[in-house]
Design a protein around this motif. Sequence first.
Motif, PDB file in Angstrom:
ATOM      1  N   ALA A  44      22.477  43.135  38.113  1.00  0.00           N
ATOM      2  CA  ALA A  44      22.924  42.604  36.822  1.00  0.00           C
ATOM      3  C   ALA A  44      23.812  43.611  36.098  1.00  0.00           C
ATOM      4  O   ALA A  44      24.829  43.241  35.511  1.00  0.00           O
ATOM      5  N   THR A  45      23.443  44.884  36.169  1.00  0.00           N
ATOM      6  CA  THR A  45      24.238  45.922  35.519  1.00  0.00           C
ATOM      7  C   THR A  45      25.609  46.072  36.171  1.00  0.00           C
ATOM      8  O   THR A  45      26.634  46.133  35.478  1.00  0.00           O
ATOM      9  N   VAL A  46      25.640  46.106  37.496  1.00  0.00           N
ATOM     10  CA  VAL A  46      26.909  46.247  38.210  1.00  0.00           C
ATOM     11  C   VAL A  46      27.805  45.041  37.962  1.00  0.00           C
ATOM     12  O   VAL A  46      29.003  45.180  37.693  1.00  0.00           O
ATOM     13  N   HIS A  47      27.252  43.834  38.016  1.00  0.00           N
ATOM     14  CA  HIS A  47      28.043  42.628  37.798  1.00  0.00           C
ATOM     15  C   HIS A  47      28.551  42.550  36.358  1.00  0.00           C
ATOM     16  O   HIS A  47      29.656  42.063  36.117  1.00  0.00           O
ATOM     17  N   THR A  48      27.768  43.040  35.389  1.00  0.00           N
ATOM     18  CA  THR A  48      28.217  43.056  33.993  1.00  0.00           C
ATOM     19  C   THR A  48      29.401  43.998  33.811  1.00  0.00           C
ATOM     20  O   THR A  48      30.388  43.653  33.147  1.00  0.00           O
ATOM     21  N   ILE A  49      29.315  45.181  34.407  1.00  0.00           N
ATOM     22  CA  ILE A  49      30.414  46.142  34.307  1.00  0.00           C
ATOM     23  C   ILE A  49      31.670  45.599  34.984  1.00  0.00           C
ATOM     24  O   ILE A  49      32.780  45.702  34.442  1.00  0.00           O
ATOM     25  N   LEU A  50      31.507  44.991  36.159  1.00  0.00           N
ATOM     26  CA  LEU A  50      32.652  44.382  36.844  1.00  0.00           C
ATOM     27  C   LEU A  50      33.264  43.250  36.020  1.00  0.00           C
ATOM     28  O   LEU A  50      34.481  43.119  35.933  1.00  0.00           O
ATOM     29  N   PHE A  51      32.410  42.419  35.413  1.00  0.00           N
ATOM     30  CA  PHE A  51      32.894  41.312  34.592  1.00  0.00           C
ATOM     31  C   PHE A  51      33.786  41.822  33.467  1.00  0.00           C
ATOM     32  O   PHE A  51      34.905  41.347  33.286  1.00  0.00           O
ATOM     33  N   PHE A  52      33.290  42.782  32.695  1.00  0.00           N
ATOM     34  CA  PHE A  52      34.066  43.266  31.557  1.00  0.00           C
ATOM     35  C   PHE A  52      35.327  44.010  31.992  1.00  0.00           C
ATOM     36  O   PHE A  52      36.370  43.894  31.334  1.00  0.00           O
ATOM     37  N   ALA A  53      35.268  44.744  33.092  1.00  0.00           N
ATOM     38  CA  ALA A  53      36.461  45.452  33.567  1.00  0.00           C
ATOM     39  C   ALA A  53      37.543  44.459  34.001  1.00  0.00           C
ATOM     40  O   ALA A  53      38.710  44.582  33.607  1.00  0.00           O
ATOM     41  N   ILE A  54      37.160  43.473  34.803  1.00  0.00           N
ATOM     42  CA  ILE A  54      38.140  42.478  35.261  1.00  0.00           C
ATOM     43  C   ILE A  54      38.631  41.630  34.101  1.00  0.00           C
ATOM     44  O   ILE A  54      39.818  41.303  34.004  1.00  0.00           O
ATOM     45  N   PHE A  55      37.729  41.274  33.181  1.00  0.00           N
ATOM     46  CA  PHE A  55      38.106  40.479  32.010  1.00  0.00           C
ATOM     47  C   PHE A  55      39.146  41.207  31.173  1.00  0.00           C
ATOM     48  O   PHE A  55      40.155  40.624  30.755  1.00  0.00           O
ATOM     49  N   LEU A  56      38.930  42.487  30.911  1.00  0.00           N
ATOM     50  CA  LEU A  56      39.893  43.260  30.124  1.00  0.00           C
ATOM     51  C   LEU A  56      41.225  43.414  30.839  1.00  0.00           C
ATOM     52  O   LEU A  56      42.282  43.322  30.212  1.00  0.00           O
ATOM     53  N   ILE A  57      41.190  43.649  32.140  1.00  0.00           N
ATOM     54  CA  ILE A  57      42.426  43.801  32.892  1.00  0.00           C
ATOM     55  C   ILE A  57      43.240  42.515  32.865  1.00  0.00           C
ATOM     56  O   ILE A  57      44.450  42.535  32.628  1.00  0.00           O
ATOM     57  N   VAL A  58      42.584  41.385  33.081  1.00  0.00           N
ATOM     58  CA  VAL A  58      43.309  40.112  33.147  1.00  0.00           C
ATOM     59  C   VAL A  58      43.826  39.689  31.775  1.00  0.00           C
ATOM     60  O   VAL A  58      44.975  39.273  31.629  1.00  0.00           O
ATOM     61  N   THR A  59      42.999  39.802  30.738  1.00  0.00           N
ATOM     62  CA  THR A  59      43.419  39.307  29.421  1.00  0.00           C
ATOM     63  C   THR A  59      44.318  40.279  28.666  1.00  0.00           C
ATOM     64  O   THR A  59      45.259  39.855  28.001  1.00  0.00           O
ATOM     65  N   MET A  60      44.048  41.571  28.769  1.00  0.00           N
ATOM     66  CA  MET A  60      44.815  42.535  27.977  1.00  0.00           C
ATOM     67  C   MET A  60      45.981  43.146  28.763  1.00  0.00           C
ATOM     68  O   MET A  60      47.113  43.112  28.306  1.00  0.00           O
TER      69      MET A  60
END
Length: 70
Positions: A44-60
């Motif tokens: 859960a921790t690894v997937h959360t970190i991956l989610f936010f990293a990919i989310f920031l890269i794609v949106t910002m």
Amino acid sequence: MLDWAPVVVGVVLFVLLSPGLLIEFPGLHRWVDFGSLRVTGKAATVHTILFFAIFLIVTMACNLHIYTGA
């Protein structure tokens, strides 16, 4: 006009990165388990970190925008 890119990207990433649904990283028996339908605290921790990293890269960083309305 509303920017729907964060909503669409967030929903797609949430479905793809749900631990145990498609992949579990790190798994219980191997480094990566596929379709285990289990969730551990580490996964859960690894997937959360991956989610936010990919989310920031794609949106910002990619400056993605999806506008609707008139």
